[in-house]
Design a protein around this motif. Structure first.
Motif, short mmCIF file in Angstrom:
data_model
loop_
_atom_site.label_atom_id
_atom_site.label_comp_id
_atom_site.label_asym_id
_atom_site.label_seq_id
_atom_site.Cartn_x
_atom_site.Cartn_y
_atom_site.Cartn_z
N ILE A 179 40.46 46.57 28.77
CA ILE A 179 39.85 46.18 30.04
C ILE A 179 40.55 46.88 31.20
O ILE A 179 39.91 47.42 32.10
CB ILE A 179 39.88 44.65 30.22
CG1 ILE A 179 38.94 43.98 29.22
CG2 ILE A 179 39.52 44.25 31.65
CD1 ILE A 179 39.07 42.48 29.13
N LYS A 180 41.88 46.90 31.16
CA LYS A 180 42.63 47.56 32.23
C LYS A 180 42.30 49.05 32.30
O LYS A 180 42.29 49.63 33.38
CB LYS A 180 44.14 47.37 32.02
CG LYS A 180 44.61 45.97 32.33
CD LYS A 180 46.10 45.87 32.13
CE LYS A 180 46.66 44.53 32.53
NZ LYS A 180 48.12 44.48 32.39
N GLN A 211 35.36 36.73 38.72
CA GLN A 211 34.81 35.38 38.59
C GLN A 211 34.44 35.07 37.14
O GLN A 211 34.73 33.98 36.65
CB GLN A 211 33.59 35.20 39.50
CG GLN A 211 33.15 33.75 39.59
CD GLN A 211 34.24 32.85 40.13
OE1 GLN A 211 34.80 33.10 41.17
NE2 GLN A 211 34.56 31.78 39.40
N PHE A 212 33.84 36.03 36.44
CA PHE A 212 33.53 35.83 35.02
C PHE A 212 34.80 35.57 34.23
O PHE A 212 34.84 34.69 33.37
CB PHE A 212 32.81 37.05 34.43
CG PHE A 212 31.32 37.00 34.54
CD1 PHE A 212 30.59 36.11 33.78
CD2 PHE A 212 30.65 37.86 35.39
CE1 PHE A 212 29.20 36.07 33.87
CE2 PHE A 212 29.27 37.83 35.49
CZ PHE A 212 28.54 36.93 34.73
N GLU A 213 35.84 36.33 34.52
CA GLU A 213 37.10 36.17 33.78
C GLU A 213 37.70 34.80 34.04
O GLU A 213 38.14 34.11 33.12
CB GLU A 213 38.09 37.27 34.17
CG GLU A 213 39.39 37.20 33.42
CD GLU A 213 39.27 37.36 31.91
OE1 GLU A 213 40.14 36.83 31.21
OE2 GLU A 213 38.34 38.02 31.43
N PRO A 249 29.99 39.75 30.50
CA PRO A 249 29.76 41.19 30.46
C PRO A 249 30.55 41.83 29.31
O PRO A 249 31.67 41.42 29.00
CB PRO A 249 30.30 41.67 31.81
CG PRO A 249 30.31 40.46 32.68
CD PRO A 249 30.53 39.30 31.77
N ASP A 250 29.95 42.83 28.67
CA ASP A 250 30.58 43.49 27.53
C ASP A 250 32.00 43.96 27.82
O ASP A 250 32.87 43.88 26.97
CB ASP A 250 29.74 44.67 27.06
CG ASP A 250 28.46 44.22 26.36
OD1 ASP A 250 28.41 43.05 25.92
OD2 ASP A 250 27.52 45.03 26.26
#
Length: 107
Positions: free
Chosen positions: A60-61, A78-80, A50-51
């Motif tokens: 991101i935070k 999960q992606f991270e 995801p972008d």
């Protein structure tokens, strides 16, 4: 790299058993080709990140907030974990999932 297991097998290098439908992960291209040739592995699993997770940790935070629902947060976590696996991003998302509302989770 991750691959779909299409037939049960036991890895001769790690002795781990893989069942059909599970995921096999390795960085060894030669091993992948061998297992694909023998019919154990399918195609490489392509993950589109995801972008929002393509940014820096601080960005991101700032963008991942408690306003996101639990399902979105779980998916991003999960992606991270599956891709960059950055400690700061994981800790931030996990704190939001727990409902922590302190300043350290709002960096």
């Amino acid at each position: 790299m991750k691959y779909h297991v299409i037939s049960n097998f036991r890895d001769k290098e790690t002795f781990e058993v893989y069942t059909e439908g599970s995921i096999f992960e390795t960085d060894k291209d030669k091993r992948v080709k061998e297992l694909q040739h023998k019919g154990y592995l399918g195609e490489k699993i392509e993950v589109e990140i995801p972008d929002i997770l393509k940014k820096t940790v601080s960005e991101i935070k700032h963008e991942i907030t408690e306003e996101m629902d639990q399902e979105q947060l779980q998916e991003l976590l999960q992606f991270e974990v599956d891709t960059e696996n950055r400690k700061g991003v994981k800790e931030h998302i996990e704190s939001l999932l727990k409902g922590d509302d302190n300043e350290s989770s709002k960096a």
